[in-house]
Enzyme design. Sequence first.
Site, PDB file in Angstrom:
ATOM      1  N   ARG A   1       0.865  -1.181   0.000  1.00  0.00           N
ATOM      2  CA  ARG A   1       0.000   0.000   0.000  1.00  0.00           C
ATOM      3  C   ARG A   1       0.902   1.232   0.000  1.00  0.00           C
ATOM      4  NH1 ARG A   1      -2.426  -0.153   6.207  1.00  0.00           N
ATOM      5  NH2 ARG A   1      -0.482   0.353   7.235  1.00  0.00           N
TER       6      ARG A   1
ATOM      7  N   GLU B   1      -2.086  -8.343   6.655  1.00  0.00           N
ATOM      8  CA  GLU B   1      -2.412  -8.178   8.079  1.00  0.00           C
ATOM      9  C   GLU B   1      -3.417  -9.225   8.556  1.00  0.00           C
ATOM     10  OE1 GLU B   1      -3.360  -3.980   8.320  1.00  0.00           O
ATOM     11  OE2 GLU B   1      -1.273  -3.525   8.795  1.00  0.00           O
TER      12      GLU B   1
ATOM     13  N   ASN C   1      -5.495   7.513   4.331  1.00  0.00           N
ATOM     14  CA  ASN C   1      -5.173   6.775   5.546  1.00  0.00           C
ATOM     15  C   ASN C   1      -3.752   7.111   5.953  1.00  0.00           C
ATOM     16  OD1 ASN C   1      -6.054   4.568   7.460  1.00  0.00           O
ATOM     17  ND2 ASN C   1      -4.089   3.743   6.768  1.00  0.00           N
ATOM     18  N   GLU C   2      -3.619   7.672   7.135  1.00  0.00           N
ATOM     19  CA  GLU C   2      -2.290   7.873   7.736  1.00  0.00           C
ATOM     20  C   GLU C   2      -1.285   8.505   6.772  1.00  0.00           C
ATOM     21  OE1 GLU C   2      -1.150   4.081   9.435  1.00  0.00           O
ATOM     22  OE2 GLU C   2      -2.369   4.511  11.198  1.00  0.00           O
TER      23      GLU C   2
ATOM     24  N   GLU D   1      -8.338   4.587  15.386  1.00  0.00           N
ATOM     25  CA  GLU D   1      -7.926   3.178  15.284  1.00  0.00           C
ATOM     26  C   GLU D   1      -7.195   2.786  16.549  1.00  0.00           C
ATOM     27  OE1 GLU D   1      -5.395   1.875  12.103  1.00  0.00           O
ATOM     28  OE2 GLU D   1      -6.522   2.982  10.601  1.00  0.00           O
TER      29      GLU D   1
ATOM     30  N   PHE E   1      -3.120 -11.615  10.512  1.00  0.00           N
ATOM     31  CA  PHE E   1      -3.073 -11.940  11.946  1.00  0.00           C
ATOM     32  C   PHE E   1      -3.212 -10.712  12.844  1.00  0.00           C
ATOM     33  CE2 PHE E   1      -1.040 -15.779  10.150  1.00  0.00           C
ATOM     34  CZ  PHE E   1      -2.006 -16.685  10.594  1.00  0.00           C
ATOM     35  N   HIS E   2      -3.614  -9.586  12.253  1.00  0.00           N
ATOM     36  CA  HIS E   2      -3.887  -8.427  13.109  1.00  0.00           C
ATOM     37  C   HIS E   2      -5.175  -8.693  13.867  1.00  0.00           C
ATOM     38  CE1 HIS E   2      -4.592  -4.357  14.463  1.00  0.00           C
ATOM     39  NE2 HIS E   2      -3.359  -4.065  14.086  1.00  0.00           N
TER      40      HIS E   2
END
Length: 678
Positions: A109, A357, A147-148, A309, A359-360
């Site tokens: 990303r 992600e 985003n961010e 978040e 396993f986030h």
Amino acid sequence: MWGAGALRYGGDYNPEQWPAEVWREDVALMRRARVNLVTVGVFAWSRLEPEPGRYTFDWLDQVLDLLHDNGIGVALATPTASPPPWFSLAHPDALPVTADGVRLHHGSRDTYCAAAPAYRAAARAIAAALAERYAHHPALALWHVHNEYGTTCHCAHAARAFRRWLAERHGDLDALNAAWATSFWGQHYTDWAQVDTPRATQYLANPGHLLDFRRFWSDTLLAAYAEQRDLLRAANPAVPVTTNYVLGDWVPVDHARWAAEVDMVAIDHYPDAVDDGAEEQSALAADLARGWARHGAGGDRSAPWLLMESAPNQIHTGGRMHAKEPGRMARHSLSHVARGSRGVMFFQWRAPAGGAERFHSALVPHAGPDTRVFREAVDLGAMLERISEANEGTVDADVAIAWDAASGWALGHPGMPSPHLDHRDEVAAAHRALWRAGFGCDVVLPGDRLDAYRLLVLPALYLASDATADWVSGYVREGGHLLVTWLSGVADEHARVRLGGHPGALRDVLGVRVEEFHPLADAQTVPLSGGGTGRLWAETVRLAGAQPMDTYADGVLAGLPAVTRHRFGAGTAWYLSTRPDDATYRRLLSDAARAAGASPVCPTAPAGVEAVRRRGAGASWLFLLNHTDRPQRVPAAGVDLLTGATVDAQVHLPGGGAAVLRESDAAGRRGAPDRADG
Ligand code: GAL
């Protein structure tokens, strides 16, 4: 925007990763958890515009309608943090280039250069298409741009834009040469064409160059945000617009300055500690967000902000994930609400089966809703409903800690006297000491009003302009109490060292002159005669009006001042020339705060119980968070909104538990304030 009333609760929702049957289950589970806001579409660009100019909004129409039918609001994102693969193939010049000249490719990303015209045009186009279709959708509660923001680039577009920015900032090359001290190592520029982004260099790069590059990116990313915001606003001025801030030293974003451009500050926060460091980090992040929010239009000490978040479960630390203990998710969330967040949002609603992600953590984990995490999510939704009356007012804070993004950037530059110089770490250390001692803290920026505070703390405020120096000395001259740590005021706003002895900009107010630095080795400590130790750093401090309060007890500095105090005008200024151990730091800051007239938020709270008070019109709420695994009792009186129970004299907190007390009048009344609210 978003005055008192229901707290927002939910998180990032990615329906594009799931078939429609799952959406229906999602919405039923959201209702069970009392979710009332979800962020949709953050990374959905390739699903919304699979080919240039061909939009596929049908699935998003269905999702927004479904959410609305179930009473769930939407923070609709513009998906510009992740352009589709077709975009990079069509516009290879808009792919980001690293400092050593490597052009990155899609497959992750944030693969774009925000200075590239093709990227900016494509981002505006998708934002405009979303605005046209959804600006009046009844589910729309908030626009979430991008985003961010934080991605930088060294491509030719970036270099051109950097030169334009520099010409505007410095005026001409003479001024730029002076600001960057280019006479050193023969870097003198004679033509703008010679000025590039700070590409990889043979040896140490120029600190002024690096600092301006950060500032340039903060402004460039802000411009990219603002052009999306403007077209979203134009489509429906009633819908607020924001973007989620990512925290971290790598981020070239001056968050306080951005606050004036968003309708509400929103932060993402992921602690990386597994012990009570996680609680301290949450408290600091929330205090930072509240401090930045004051810089918004019409902002004051009660300006709203939002935790956009956070992680429902695992904390990612040192390459490993650590499951949050039962109750911890709720305590972290309450800590943010206590400090002014208008809600609690998570990344993410449902854990994906694939993707980087996978396993986030998520509110609905891989194991599904029959899990501890989802049950805690349901409990948290109920808690937030019960405490919604506390969603207003200011947060009690007698102490102000100064934060300065540019000082953080400059201290991270190569060629500094030690590898462990970090503005954020020093702010965190001072904040931790005050947090442990129970004092409420606001984060302020140089130039902010200080009349609400008893004590101002400047931790490693490395860059100080003349205006910053005047702000500090004016505060003390008029009776303020100040505590300054090592490495503050050493350099000017261009990162040039101020001459005549450190801390150049603050020598007079502190009554000291530092002749030499003595950075300490990693495990090295230096004993102090008061019984504590110093680490990381020590200095040869000469007194120039100040009194020594503690001295170095060993080594080349034996007998010389380590901590000093100076009467200046009607005020008092302390100087710390080393990083004291935690207990010593806590004692020092408590002494300085008490001497200044500050008091802990809840002096009767036992160690390990965090106390935060919000004060609204005619009422106050005391948040008590037991971060220990043992039951605790706190003398206090009122009604515990979490249980509905009336508390006459003592709150009983289970291990890991919390209470939110609407205080009885006498308990919440504050000592008569002798200063106006800032
Ligand atoms: C955030 C980001 C999210 C997700 C999350 C994982 O910084 O905005 O998209 O990556 O981190 O912790």
